[in-house]
Design a protein around this motif. Structure first.
Motif, short mmCIF file in Angstrom:
data_model
loop_
_atom_site.label_atom_id
_atom_site.label_comp_id
_atom_site.label_asym_id
_atom_site.label_seq_id
_atom_site.Cartn_x
_atom_site.Cartn_y
_atom_site.Cartn_z
N HIS A 88 0.17 3.92 1.42
CA HIS A 88 0.05 4.63 2.69
C HIS A 88 1.17 4.22 3.64
N GLN A 89 1.11 3.01 4.14
CA GLN A 89 2.15 2.56 5.09
C GLN A 89 2.62 1.14 4.79
N GLY A 90 2.44 0.73 3.55
CA GLY A 90 3.02 -0.55 3.14
C GLY A 90 2.18 -1.78 3.45
N GLY A 91 0.91 -1.60 3.78
CA GLY A 91 0.05 -2.74 4.10
C GLY A 91 -0.19 -3.65 2.89
N CYS A 128 0.83 -1.20 0.00
CA CYS A 128 0.00 0.00 0.00
C CYS A 128 0.87 1.25 0.00
N CYS A 161 -7.42 -1.36 1.15
CA CYS A 161 -6.33 -1.88 1.98
C CYS A 161 -6.87 -2.29 3.35
N TRP A 217 -5.42 -2.48 6.18
CA TRP A 217 -4.84 -1.83 7.35
C TRP A 217 -5.58 -0.57 7.76
N HIS A 218 -5.78 0.39 6.86
CA HIS A 218 -6.42 1.65 7.24
C HIS A 218 -7.45 2.12 6.23
N GLY A 219 -7.78 1.30 5.26
CA GLY A 219 -8.88 1.60 4.36
C GLY A 219 -8.60 2.45 3.14
N PHE A 220 -7.34 2.70 2.82
CA PHE A 220 -7.08 3.39 1.56
C PHE A 220 -7.66 2.56 0.41
S1 FES Z 1 -1.18 0.77 4.92
FE1 FES Z 1 -2.82 0.66 3.54
S2 FES Z 1 -4.26 2.06 4.27
FE2 FES Z 1 -2.57 2.27 5.61
#
Ligand code: FES
Length: 125
Positions: free
Chosen positions: A49-52, A47, A87, A89-92
Motif C-alpha cells: 500500500h504505502q510501504g509500511g 507493504c 499491516c 499502518w492502515h490495515g491491509f
Molecule cells: S502502508 Fe500498509 S496498509 Fe498502508
C-alpha cells in the motif's frame, strides 16, 4: 538490496515458531519470516500500500462471514486454515501463504526465498 543474491543464515528454527514470525535485518533490508502449517514463508517488510512495516503487524486467522442456508448473515468467524498478516499502518491484510491481499489481488508482498536445514533458517535475496 545487493546486485547479486546471497543466502544468509537468520537464526535457529525455534526463532520462527508455528503461527509466528521472525523479523530480521540483513544489511539494510528487513525481512519477515513466518511459519504456518509447518511451512516457512518470507517477505520484504514493505507493504504494497504505502510501504509500511507489514511484517511487524498482527497475525490473525482470516475472517469470514457466516451465511445461513437462507442467505442471511450470521456474523463472522475465524477461518483457522488461513493466516493473515495485518499491516500496522492502515490495515491491509495479506495471506501469509501467498503474500496476496485477499480483496485486492494486485496488492502483494515481495517474496523472499527461505529454506531450513538442521542448523536453522536461511533467506536468499
Ligand atoms: S502502508 Fe500498509 S496498509 Fe498502508
Amino acid at each position: 538490496m545487493p546486485a547479486t543474491s546471497q543466502r544468509v543464515y537468520v537464526g535457529a528454527s525455534a526463532r520462527v515458531p508455528e503461527g509466528g514470525r521472525l523479523v530480521v535485518d540483513v544489511g539494510d533490508t528487513t525481512i519477515g519470516i513466518f511459519r504456518f502449517q509447518g511451512q516457512l514463508y518470507a517477505y520484504l517488510n514493505t507493504c504494497a500500500h504505502q510501504g509500511g512495516p507489514v511484517c511487524q503487524g498482527k497475525i490473525i486467522p482470516r475472517v469470514t462471514e457466516v451465511i445461513d442456508p437462507g442467505g442471511e448473515s450470521r456474523g463472522f468467524a475465524f477461518d483457522e486454515s488461513s493466516l493473515h498478516i495485518v499491516c500496522p499502518w492502515h490495515g491491509f491484510e495479506y495471506d501469509i501463504k501467498t503474500g496476496v491481499h485477499p480483496g485486492r489481488p494486485s496488492a502483494r508482498l515481495i517474496r523472499v526465498a527461505v529454506d531450513e536445514t538442521s542448523e536453522g533458517v536461511y533467506v536468499t535475496f
